[in-house]
Design an enzyme around this catalytic site. Structure first.
Site, PDB file in Angstrom:
ATOM      1  N   LYS A  35       0.804  -1.235   0.000  1.00 29.67           N
ATOM      2  CA  LYS A  35       0.000   0.000   0.000  1.00 29.67           C
ATOM      3  C   LYS A  35       0.832   1.277   0.000  1.00 29.67           C
ATOM      4  O   LYS A  35       0.378   2.314  -0.481  1.00 29.67           O
ATOM      5  CB  LYS A  35      -0.941   0.012   1.216  1.00 29.67           C
ATOM      6  N   ASP A  42      -9.828   2.768   2.230  1.00 34.88           N
ATOM      7  CA  ASP A  42      -9.855   2.200   3.590  1.00 34.88           C
ATOM      8  C   ASP A  42     -10.364   3.246   4.593  1.00 34.88           C
ATOM      9  O   ASP A  42     -11.024   2.897   5.570  1.00 34.88           O
ATOM     10  CB  ASP A  42      -8.451   1.746   4.021  1.00 34.88           C
ATOM     11  N   TYR A  86     -11.156  -9.817   9.187  1.00 32.07           N
ATOM     12  CA  TYR A  86     -12.552 -10.180   8.884  1.00 32.07           C
ATOM     13  C   TYR A  86     -12.771 -11.691   8.803  1.00 32.07           C
ATOM     14  O   TYR A  86     -13.886 -12.144   8.570  1.00 32.07           O
ATOM     15  CB  TYR A  86     -13.019  -9.506   7.586  1.00 32.07           C
TER      16      TYR A  86
HETATM   17  P1  NAP Z   1       0.898  -3.847   6.297  1.00 27.12           P
HETATM   18  O1  NAP Z   1       0.964  -2.486   5.736  1.00 27.12           O
HETATM   19  O2  NAP Z   1       1.830  -4.859   5.746  1.00 27.12           O
HETATM   20  O3  NAP Z   1       1.104  -3.771   7.894  1.00 27.12           O
HETATM   21  C1  NAP Z   1       1.038  -4.915   8.683  1.00 27.12           C
HETATM   22  C2  NAP Z   1       1.232  -4.529  10.149  1.00 27.12           C
HETATM   23  O4  NAP Z   1       0.976  -5.677  10.938  1.00 27.12           O
HETATM   24  C3  NAP Z   1       2.646  -4.073  10.477  1.00 27.12           C
HETATM   25  O5  NAP Z   1       2.583  -3.126  11.511  1.00 27.12           O
HETATM   26  C4  NAP Z   1       3.305  -5.358  10.977  1.00 27.12           C
HETATM   27  O6  NAP Z   1       4.322  -5.157  11.939  1.00 27.12           O
HETATM   28  C5  NAP Z   1       2.143  -6.001  11.705  1.00 27.12           C
HETATM   29  N1  NAP Z   1       2.287  -7.453  11.719  1.00 27.12           N
HETATM   30  C6  NAP Z   1       2.237  -8.296  10.662  1.00 27.12           C
HETATM   31  N2  NAP Z   1       2.397  -9.570  11.070  1.00 27.12           N
HETATM   32  C7  NAP Z   1       2.566  -9.519  12.416  1.00 27.12           C
HETATM   33  C8  NAP Z   1       2.784 -10.504  13.415  1.00 27.12           C
HETATM   34  N3  NAP Z   1       2.853 -11.797  13.119  1.00 27.12           N
HETATM   35  N4  NAP Z   1       2.916 -10.103  14.698  1.00 27.12           N
HETATM   36  C9  NAP Z   1       2.844  -8.783  15.020  1.00 27.12           C
HETATM   37  N5  NAP Z   1       2.642  -7.808  14.119  1.00 27.12           N
HETATM   38  C10 NAP Z   1       2.499  -8.168  12.828  1.00 27.12           C
HETATM   39  O7  NAP Z   1      -0.585  -4.469   6.138  1.00 27.12           O
HETATM   40  P2  NAP Z   1      -2.004  -3.735   6.026  1.00 27.12           P
HETATM   41  O8  NAP Z   1      -2.303  -3.522   4.605  1.00 27.12           O
HETATM   42  O9  NAP Z   1      -2.050  -2.588   6.973  1.00 27.12           O
HETATM   43  O10 NAP Z   1      -2.983  -4.913   6.514  1.00 27.12           O
HETATM   44  C11 NAP Z   1      -2.934  -5.377   7.853  1.00 27.12           C
HETATM   45  C12 NAP Z   1      -4.135  -6.280   8.109  1.00 27.12           C
HETATM   46  O11 NAP Z   1      -5.339  -5.526   8.015  1.00 27.12           O
HETATM   47  C13 NAP Z   1      -4.292  -7.426   7.095  1.00 27.12           C
HETATM   48  O12 NAP Z   1      -4.678  -8.583   7.787  1.00 27.12           O
HETATM   49  C14 NAP Z   1      -5.398  -6.952   6.194  1.00 27.12           C
HETATM   50  O13 NAP Z   1      -6.126  -8.026   5.639  1.00 27.12           O
HETATM   51  C15 NAP Z   1      -6.257  -6.180   7.174  1.00 27.12           C
HETATM   52  N6  NAP Z   1      -7.066  -5.155   6.494  1.00 27.12           N
HETATM   53  C16 NAP Z   1      -8.406  -5.299   6.542  1.00 27.12           C
HETATM   54  C17 NAP Z   1      -9.187  -4.368   5.899  1.00 27.12           C
HETATM   55  C18 NAP Z   1     -10.672  -4.507   5.921  1.00 27.12           C
HETATM   56  O14 NAP Z   1     -11.309  -3.968   5.024  1.00 27.12           O
HETATM   57  N7  NAP Z   1     -11.247  -5.141   6.904  1.00 27.12           N
HETATM   58  C19 NAP Z   1      -8.615  -3.286   5.216  1.00 27.12           C
HETATM   59  C20 NAP Z   1      -7.240  -3.156   5.239  1.00 27.12           C
HETATM   60  C21 NAP Z   1      -6.453  -4.111   5.883  1.00 27.12           C
HETATM   61  P3  NAP Z   1       5.850  -4.864  11.532  1.00 27.12           P
HETATM   62  O15 NAP Z   1       5.925  -3.391  11.267  1.00 27.12           O
HETATM   63  O16 NAP Z   1       6.592  -5.292  12.725  1.00 27.12           O
HETATM   64  O17 NAP Z   1       6.119  -5.701  10.293  1.00 27.12           O
END
Ligand code: NAP
Length: 288
Positions: free
Chosen positions: A72, A108, A230
């Protein structure tokens, strides 16, 4: 259904590990219900292939895309234009293609705004704890500050430096709020207790019973816990919060509302929300 391949316009989701993404099911159900000749696929790429992927998308017949974990932020530098709202938070989750020009948006934020709306009076002007420091976190913070005038946001992330970087960046972009970070698990109970809103923006709990917070953390009935995950619909974090009498929201509402806004950007039409909800819930049932 489209009568020939030439009349089809293509869309898709760009990300990594997209096996369980619900966007194709959601958008395909809506396209079918409205009789639109669009086909939505999955584009799984590593960061090094983003520039060549985007070059190949500047073709006739490609209408747009969603962008998800982990691209993103990285994708911004390969786009031709960025909508001011996406620019303001530094993350893109939707791309529109028009005449060879790729423009980035962030829907988002709309997803978060609409998911939180029923609880506006509980959170307006108050404090939030946000777990995570990624693209989704930026959207959550932007909505908390812009839509709900939240006064103080604390960020906790696995990699503390990213949390520090994030609050510095959000502090510049949205300076009406105070920002803090916490460094370790030992600081979590106090941070949770001080917050009206607690949001998980990490993938922890996605298709698992893991929780981003220790099991012994307690909540209260005047708190709202929002898990952007979700799948499952009721995550372990939500169950922990519910057991203590807190209000909860799962990621489904955000998913549907960010999808609705992306659909509007691509097609200029109203999203069939009920059709989308049914398709997503049905798909989640088959996965569980
Ligand atoms: P992103 O930019 O890659 O960020 C992921 C974040 O989660 C980072 O802060 C990362 O920490 C942390 N993380 C990942 N794996 C981890 C673990 N095993 N333990 C602890 N922290 C962890 O991803 P994103 O796009 O923000 O998405 C994050 C989540 O939100 C996904 O599951 C996505 O499906 C969900 N989401 C849902 C919606 C919805 O419409 N409901 C919309 C957007 C996103 P580090 O900095 O330490 O790597």
């Amino acid at each position: 259904m489209p009568s020939s391949l030439e009349s089809v316009e293509y869309l898709g989701i760009i990300g990594r590990s997209l096996k369980h993404t619900l966007s194709p099911v959601m958008h395909t159900a809506v396209f079918r219900s409205l009789g639109l000749p669009y086909s939505y696929g999955v584009m799984e790429v590593t960061a090094e292939f983003l520039p060549s992927l985007l070059c190949s998308l500047r073709t006739r017949g490609f209408l747009g895309a969603n962008v998800t974990i982990p691209h993103k932020q990285a994708i911004i530098s390969f786009l031709d234009a960025i909508d001011p709202d996406a620019q303001a938070i530094g993350a893109v989750n939707t791309i529109l293609h028009k005449g060879g020009v790729l423009t980035g948006f962030n829907t988002d934020v709309v997803g978060v705004r609409n998911a939180l709306r029923p609880f506006a009076t509980m959170i307006r002007g108050r404090s939030a704890l946000v777990i995570g420091a990624g693209g989704g976190t930026r959207a959550v913070i932007a909505s908390c500050v812009k839509d709900y005038a939240m006064d103080h946001i604390t960020v906790y992330n696995r990699t503390p430096e990213r949390a520090v970087e994030l609050v510095a960046s959000m502090g510049q972009r949205l300076p009406s709020c105070r920002y803090d970070t916490i460094n370790g698990l030992q600081e979590l109970p106090e941070a949770v207790a001080a917050s009206s809103l607690i949001v998980n923006t990490t993938p922890i709990g996605m298709n698992s019973d893991a929780s981003p917070l220790p099991r012994n953390i307690s909540f209260s009935k005047n708190q709202l816990v929002f898990d952007v995950v979700y799948s499952p619909l009721q995550t372990t974090l939500m169950q922990q919060a519910h057991a203590d009498g807190a209000q909860t929201i799962g990621g489904l509402e955000m998913l549907l509302h960010q999808g609705a806004e992306a659909f509007r950007i691509w097609t200029g039409k109203e999203f069939a929300m009920d059709v989308a909800r049914t398709a997503v819930i049905q798909q989640l049932r088959t996965l569980s």
